[in-house]
Design an enzyme around this catalytic site. Sequence first.
Site, mmCIF file in Angstrom:
data_model
loop_
_atom_site.group_PDB
_atom_site.id
_atom_site.type_symbol
_atom_site.label_atom_id
_atom_site.label_comp_id
_atom_site.label_asym_id
_atom_site.label_seq_id
_atom_site.Cartn_x
_atom_site.Cartn_y
_atom_site.Cartn_z
ATOM 1 N N ALA A 110 0.852 -1.180 0.000
ATOM 2 C CA ALA A 110 0.000 0.000 0.000
ATOM 3 C C ALA A 110 0.892 1.235 0.000
ATOM 4 C CB ALA A 110 -0.880 -0.015 1.240
ATOM 5 N N GLY B 190 0.634 -5.136 0.831
ATOM 6 C CA GLY B 190 -0.532 -5.247 -0.042
ATOM 7 C C GLY B 190 -0.206 -5.878 -1.391
ATOM 8 N N GLU C 192 -0.366 -9.494 -0.755
ATOM 9 C CA GLU C 192 -1.783 -9.826 -0.535
ATOM 10 C C GLU C 192 -2.556 -9.842 -1.853
ATOM 11 O OE1 GLU C 192 -1.869 -6.675 2.441
ATOM 12 O OE2 GLU C 192 -2.756 -8.093 3.840
ATOM 13 N N GLU D 20 4.640 -5.194 7.220
ATOM 14 C CA GLU D 20 3.877 -4.104 7.848
ATOM 15 C C GLU D 20 4.319 -3.837 9.279
ATOM 16 O OE1 GLU D 20 2.555 -6.536 6.016
ATOM 17 O OE2 GLU D 20 1.019 -5.731 4.682
HETATM 18 N N1 CAA Z 1 4.539 3.209 -0.770
HETATM 19 C C1 CAA Z 1 4.955 4.337 -1.367
HETATM 20 N N2 CAA Z 1 6.157 4.474 -1.961
HETATM 21 C C2 CAA Z 1 6.959 3.400 -1.961
HETATM 22 C C3 CAA Z 1 6.595 2.177 -1.378
HETATM 23 C C4 CAA Z 1 5.310 2.097 -0.755
HETATM 24 N N3 CAA Z 1 4.845 0.971 -0.212
HETATM 25 N N4 CAA Z 1 7.612 1.293 -1.521
HETATM 26 C C5 CAA Z 1 8.573 1.944 -2.198
HETATM 27 N N5 CAA Z 1 8.196 3.214 -2.447
HETATM 28 C C6 CAA Z 1 8.966 4.270 -3.150
HETATM 29 C C7 CAA Z 1 10.102 4.757 -2.263
HETATM 30 O O1 CAA Z 1 9.639 5.717 -1.361
HETATM 31 C C8 CAA Z 1 11.034 5.328 -3.306
HETATM 32 O O2 CAA Z 1 10.542 6.582 -3.694
HETATM 33 P P1 CAA Z 1 11.588 7.837 -3.899
HETATM 34 O O3 CAA Z 1 12.490 7.380 -5.003
HETATM 35 O O4 CAA Z 1 10.700 8.959 -4.270
HETATM 36 O O5 CAA Z 1 12.305 7.964 -2.608
HETATM 37 C C9 CAA Z 1 10.843 4.389 -4.491
HETATM 38 O O6 CAA Z 1 9.599 3.710 -4.276
HETATM 39 C C10 CAA Z 1 11.949 3.356 -4.574
HETATM 40 O O7 CAA Z 1 12.040 2.708 -3.306
HETATM 41 P P2 CAA Z 1 13.433 2.518 -2.515
HETATM 42 O O8 CAA Z 1 14.365 3.644 -2.815
HETATM 43 O O9 CAA Z 1 13.117 2.247 -1.078
HETATM 44 O O10 CAA Z 1 13.990 1.190 -3.239
HETATM 45 P P3 CAA Z 1 14.905 0.051 -2.629
HETATM 46 O O11 CAA Z 1 15.246 -0.847 -3.762
HETATM 47 O O12 CAA Z 1 15.986 0.612 -1.784
HETATM 48 O O13 CAA Z 1 13.921 -0.760 -1.611
HETATM 49 C C11 CAA Z 1 11.890 -1.847 -0.958
HETATM 50 C C12 CAA Z 1 12.812 -1.432 -2.121
HETATM 51 C C13 CAA Z 1 12.580 -2.889 -0.064
HETATM 52 C C14 CAA Z 1 10.644 -2.456 -1.575
HETATM 53 C C15 CAA Z 1 11.532 -0.612 -0.091
HETATM 54 O O14 CAA Z 1 11.073 0.414 -0.939
HETATM 55 C C16 CAA Z 1 10.470 -0.860 0.925
HETATM 56 O O15 CAA Z 1 10.741 -1.442 1.980
HETATM 57 N N6 CAA Z 1 9.209 -0.421 0.652
HETATM 58 C C17 CAA Z 1 8.108 -0.517 1.570
HETATM 59 C C18 CAA Z 1 7.562 -1.924 1.651
HETATM 60 C C19 CAA Z 1 6.443 -2.000 2.669
HETATM 61 O O16 CAA Z 1 6.613 -1.703 3.839
HETATM 62 N N7 CAA Z 1 5.236 -2.433 2.224
HETATM 63 C C20 CAA Z 1 4.095 -2.553 3.080
HETATM 64 C C21 CAA Z 1 3.241 -1.322 2.980
HETATM 65 S S1 CAA Z 1 1.885 -1.308 4.159
HETATM 66 C C22 CAA Z 1 0.693 -2.305 3.451
HETATM 67 O O17 CAA Z 1 0.834 -2.805 2.370
HETATM 68 C C23 CAA Z 1 -0.553 -2.483 4.277
HETATM 69 C C24 CAA Z 1 -1.485 -3.520 3.746
HETATM 70 O O18 CAA Z 1 -1.504 -4.642 4.210
HETATM 71 C C25 CAA Z 1 -2.424 -3.183 2.708
#
Ligand code: CAA
Length: 257
Positions: free
Chosen positions: A63, A107, A110, A130
Amino acid sequence: LSEVRGEGARKIGLISLNRPKQLNALNDQLMDELGHALLAFDADDGIGCIVLTGSEKAFAAGADIPVLAAHDHMSAFKNGLISSNWETILQVRKPVIAAVAGFALGGGCELAMMCDFIIAADTAKFGQPEIKLGVIPGAGGTQRLPRAVGKSKTMDMLLTSRMMDAAEAERANLVSRVVPAASLLDEALAAAQIICAMSGPAVMMIKELVNRSFEGPLRDAVQVERRMFHSLFGTSDQKEGMDAFMSKRKPEFKHGS
Ligand code: CAA
């Protein structure tokens, strides 16, 4: 992005998640568009199977975190955070194959689990991280992951936030097969093409029944299975399929028409 692929009487609906800068983070607009594309393919008699994919780097990284971050308890509750548009995919009656390369997190994992089966590239990484954000999965992860991989691995992944690579995901039965990243789409389209040539009603009934075994109580599901099995003996595809087998020829299905 949605497009039609394949050949033959019934083709494949291919949907690609396309927010590359945010690693396909899922927000309401994207989920609305996905829902519309899925329902349009489902309603189209010329489509026999749907493939949902992302980019090389990410199927979807979860998400959209800045959107989540703006909520408090009451706004999440009142606005129904993780709205019903996230689950439009569960209304689709044709098979949906997830073709996953790169990250399928939160998400994104999921959403892949809401598809009927997952074909993973060897680059795929699955996780429900999460807990690192101080929350829990909100789109079925605590329920669908244990059904797929069992309790122990689910607890490990959800509580530690660790990711599973493609090989582990295959061993754990989260995905049906792992293929080289370069051939992911071809492999998924080939599987979809095989499904397109099968009898449409039998395909839809298998989907409904397997999902019932996954999501509902066993006794009821077996009873419904028996009734649907009986009902297929009223189709020309059953006559054709069995006759073709006994005559040692290829069947020509009419898909219930
Ligand atoms: N939401 C919004 N933006 C996101 C995102 C997310 N879930 N995941 C990545 N991005 C964005 C980053 O902010 C970044 O943007 P900028 O370039 O503007 O800074 C861009 O995508 C690239 O990401 P990274 O620089 O972090 O890339 P990386 O290769 O170093 O890492 C990653 C990749 C491990 C996937 C890391 O981005 C990450 O941990 N993302 C979050 C994953 C996460 O926590 N997901 C769960 C979300 S909560 C949820 O989903 C609730 C539910 O059950 C519905």
